[in-house]
Design an enzyme around this catalytic site. Structure first.
Site, PDB file in Angstrom:
ATOM      1  N   SER A 292       0.857  -1.197   0.000  1.00 53.40           N
ATOM      2  CA  SER A 292       0.000   0.000   0.000  1.00 53.40           C
ATOM      3  C   SER A 292       0.886   1.237   0.000  1.00 53.40           C
ATOM      4  O   SER A 292       2.049   1.178   0.392  1.00 53.40           O
ATOM      5  CB  SER A 292      -0.873   0.029   1.246  1.00 53.40           C
ATOM      6  OG  SER A 292      -0.106   0.416   2.374  1.00 53.40           O
ATOM      7  N   ASP A 293       0.345   2.368  -0.393  1.00 48.93           N
ATOM      8  CA  ASP A 293       1.062   3.611  -0.135  1.00 48.93           C
ATOM      9  C   ASP A 293       1.017   3.856   1.384  1.00 48.93           C
ATOM     10  O   ASP A 293       0.265   3.205   2.118  1.00 48.93           O
ATOM     11  CB  ASP A 293       0.457   4.776  -0.925  1.00 48.93           C
ATOM     12  CG  ASP A 293       1.491   5.894  -1.134  1.00 48.93           C
ATOM     13  OD1 ASP A 293       2.441   5.994  -0.331  1.00 48.93           O
ATOM     14  OD2 ASP A 293       1.344   6.678  -2.088  1.00 48.93           O
ATOM     15  N   ALA A 294       1.845   4.806   1.847  1.00 55.69           N
ATOM     16  CA  ALA A 294       1.999   5.005   3.291  1.00 55.69           C
ATOM     17  C   ALA A 294       0.662   5.349   3.944  1.00 55.69           C
ATOM     18  O   ALA A 294       0.039   6.349   3.581  1.00 55.69           O
ATOM     19  CB  ALA A 294       3.019   6.115   3.546  1.00 55.69           C
TER      20      ALA A 294
END
Ligand code: NOJ
Length: 767
Positions: A292-294
């Site tokens: 996932s992105d942060a």
């Protein structure tokens, strides 16, 4: 075998002691072997350890040990097997220390995988990705990303969060700088080139990294260009435009993808099973893993999509996000154990998420060679060849927008005094662009330094900053890395600086004016509502031009800016983007003709912000373009078209030939065209091929890029460039059939030097 590999930290230690560090791991493990071994490892893991493999945490080392949660240092979490990956650790000693903890103390000795934003270089910073796309030179892009990979791997990083392959058609969006621009064909070529650069020929190749195609998918269409805003993209645009570079990255063997932050047609990308499963795994056969992105998993709750963090974890893992990247605690560790107990997620679903992560760690050789040779990294990072590659990349990425009266190249002998003016002329950070963290700033060559290097020690060079530029709202990265803005000049001092700049211009033979945007004005959280030159730059430009000396405008920026006045009044404009470590030397080479500009715009350059988005590949309308039809207050054409760029020489195109004029859908049409250097110096031309489908089951764009090749030609030399057009190139996803379609139709073909190419031919696809 199994015991030797996973239950024998002593053997691993011994290997490390004998110098068998990561760089020696030349033998990549096959996919089949890795799959079998991953299965064996998985069968031994507790549920907690499995969830640990799904967890990736920020670690702001080396000096600031991070905590997983208050009172729980990451080191302890690593020792317990609660963490599978860390990001942002760049110090090799810290990487080795943490890896020793994972390999020696965690229950099944599974190594960590270390990730980092290796976007356009590590220690050596190359031109920003938008600039690299402007080179139209995939081979060069592969080479520089393989150098970036080698540098990052040498300190112990295994995994790059790049390439960013988001198509972006709205220059207000700050992250347009990180991608390859507006076009799916060029974007796909750059995506594949970068994957090859980062990963090498196969995952696990020594001195290479695992790559990440990001941000899956549609982030570049953020409404209004506002960062993180929802994207609304039709199915046809998704398939034909936005998904294309991701598919190219998958076909090139990319090991991982990063799921995007935003809502895609109301379903957040990081909880979007259609995207992450149906498209990525079912339709494209992707076998790697998704990170996932942060904090994108936790933010599924913020979007008003998931009920709470536990629900967010369930939605993400069942949609197809294997690993959660989290700043601070992660939703998977907190939410999945309980979700398993409640039957909201099955053990099998967790296993399916873990397996590809273990496979990638195996294929990357981390089990066999978990440590890094700290001494070797210093040698790799200092390699002068890397700086030479950066200089060449910057030269090949620059785009000459204007050159009235052949002002460029400059002749040193006729210049007694040179004025170098502008807020970016001598700023090292602003020469690099965003996502530069590990550079050695003193190594960076500014435009002023590059010109002084070129002109030699006795040269008479006047330098004036002229104006200051700053963001209205501060940058998150400046806060993170302690970058402090220069104190603002009081009004009287500001006037003095402007006056000094004009005087310097008046007293010199030539002015090199360096304008654009500071590096923190482009990138994440760096969107704009205007494309005007920032601050008082326009005023500086007009005042300096009024001094009456020839002006060469050098632009450092990551998006098209409003250059209407400059394009009418300034004789020479060189778009140098953020050119990187060797930017100043490269620009000096270009200005003095030791390098010849050959880059081309990877984006349409609008006149004004009100025109955006304005892709060249728009549909034909009922009343085609003419002044006064689209807008009554401005021309509807761009300032500079997609694919545009000048040279110090001239080129002519001729003999556009198709090997047949009527084909069946199964056939290939072979296209050839001649390009001749008709000028007096050697130079590069990018031969571009565009097509148009005249009628069919859906309206198709006026033109679409379907081939390109950058060729070098001596004066008088002619080369024949070949292209092939087949079903793969011409089929499109049609909203009429809800599937891929290849229509019988007449197809126009143009070849030339930009998206207005005039040389025309046509063929017919018959049933
Ligand atoms: C957020 C950005 O969107 C992404 O591109 C980057 O890789 C991560 N942060 C990690 O820095």
């Amino acid at each position: 075998m199994q015991k030797k590999q996973y239950d024998a930290p002593i053997l691993l230690l011994l290997l490390a002691f004998l110098g068998m560090a990561r760089f020696a791991a030349a033998q990549a493990m096959s996919e089949q072997e890795a799959a079998a071994k991953a299965q064996q490892i998985l069968s031994q893991l507790s549920t907690g350890e499995k969830i640990g493999q799904l967890s990736q945490l920020f670690y702001f080392g080396p000096k600031a040990p991070a905590e997983l949660s208050p009172g729980m240092p990451i080191e302890d979490a690593v020792a317990k097997g609660d963490v599978g990956s860390l990001l942002f650790v760049t110090d090799p000693a810290t990487i080795n220390r943490l890896q020793h903890i994972a390999v020696e103390q965690s229950p099944h000795h599974i190594p960590l995988i270390f990730g980092f934003d290796v976007i356009h270089g590590f220690r050596t910073i190359f031109p920003v990705p938008l600039a690299m796309a402007a080179s139209w030179d995939p081979a060069m892009v592969t080479r520089v990303q393989s150098i970036a990979a080698q540098e990052a791997r040498s300190v112990g990083i295994d995994w790059a969060f790049a390439p960013m392959v988001d198509i972006a058609r709205d220059p207000r969006w700050g992250r347009i700088v990180e991608g390859a621009g507006e076009d799916p064909y060029l974007g796909s070529a750059m995506a594949a080139a970068q994957v090859r650069g980062f990963q090498g020929d196969a995952i696990g190749e020594s001195d290479h990294l695992l790559a990440t195609a990001k941000h899956f998918a549609g982030y570049g269409a953020a409404e209004g260009g506002r960062d993180y805003e929802a994207s609304y993209i039709s199915d046809a645009q998704l398939w034909n435009i936005y998904l294309q570079p991701f598919h190219a990255a998958v076909k090139a063997g990319v090991g991982t993808l990063m799921s995007a932050y935003m809502d895609l047609n109301d379903v957040p990308a990081s909880g979007n099973r259609w995207l992450l499963h149906d498209v990525l795994r079912d339709a494209w056969g992707f076998q790697g893993f998704v990170v996932s992105d942060a904090d994108a998993v936790k933010s599924l709750a913020a979007h008003g999509f998931a009920k709470d963090e536990q629900d967010a974890a369930v939605r993400a893992v069942t949609a197809g996000v294997n690993m959660e990247m989290a700043l601070g605690h992660d939703a998977y560790t907190k939410g999945l154990p309980e979700a398993l107990k409640q039957g909201l997620v099955t053990e099998r679903q967790v296993d399916e998420a873990v397996l590809p992560i273990l496979e990638m760690k195996l294929r990357m050789g981390l089990f066999d060679h978990p440590y890094v040779d700290e001494a070797r990294s210093e040698r790799i990072l200092a390699d002068p060849e890397h700086r030479a590659a950066a200089r060449l990349a910057a030269e090949r990425s620059a785009v000459l927008l204007r050159n009235e009266g052949s002002l460029l190249p400059l002749k040193q002998s006729s210049l007694h005094r040179v004025a170098v003016i502008g807020p970016l002329a001598d700023s090292k950070l602003d020469t690099l662009g965003s996502w530069s963290f590990q550079e050695k700033l003193p190594e960076t060559v500014t435009v002023l330094e590059g010109l002084k290097n070129k002109l030699g020690p006795g040269a008479d060079v006047l330098y004036e900053q002229g104006v200051q530029i700053r963001r209205k709202y501060p940058s998150m990265f400046d806060a993170l890395f302690g970058v402090k803005p220069e104190p603002e000049w009081p009004a009287s001092e500001a006037k003095q600086h402007l006056d000094n700049a004009v005087r310097a211009a008046r007293e010199s033979d030539i002015v090199v004016l360096v304008l654009g945007e500071a590096q923190n004005m482009s990138g994440e959280r760096a969107s704009r509502e205007s494309l005007a030159l920032p601050g008082e730059e326009e005023q500086l430009l007009e005042a300096v031009a009024a001094a009456g000396k020839p002006v060469v405008l050098v632009m450092l920026n990551g998006r098209p800016l409003d250059l209407r006045w400059a394009s009418a009044h300034v004789p020479a404009i060189l778009e140098a983007w953020y050119p990187g470590t060797q930017g100043g030397n490269a620009i000096a080479d270009l200005l003095f003709g030791d390098a010849v500009p050959g880059g081309k715009l990877p984006i349409t350059w609008p006149r004004d912000v009100g025109q955006v988005p304005q892709p060249y590949a728009h549909n034909t309308t009922q009343d085609p373009e003419d002044s006064g039809i689209r807008y009554w207050d401005e021309e509807s054409t761009p300032l500079y078209p997609f694919g545009y760029g000048l040279s110090y020489t001239t080129f002519a195109f001729s003999n556009l030939k198709l090997d047949r004029s009527a084909v069946t859908p199964a056939d290939t049409v072979n296209v050839s065209v001649d390009v001749t250097n008709t000028g007096a110096v050697a130079g590069d031309e990018v031969v571009q091929l565009y097509t148009h489908q005249r009628y069919g089951l859906a309206s198709r764009p006026v033109r679409e890029l379907k081939g390109f090749e950058r060729v070098s030609l001596k004066p008088g030399e002619t080369k024949t460039v070949h292209f092939a057009l087949d079903r793969d190139q011409l089929a499109y996803w049609s909203a009429a059939t809800h599937g891929w379609t290849f229509d019988p139709s007449i197809y126009d073909v143009w070849a030339g030097d930009d998206s207005r190419a005039a040389l025309h031919a046509q063929f017919e696809v018959q049933k």
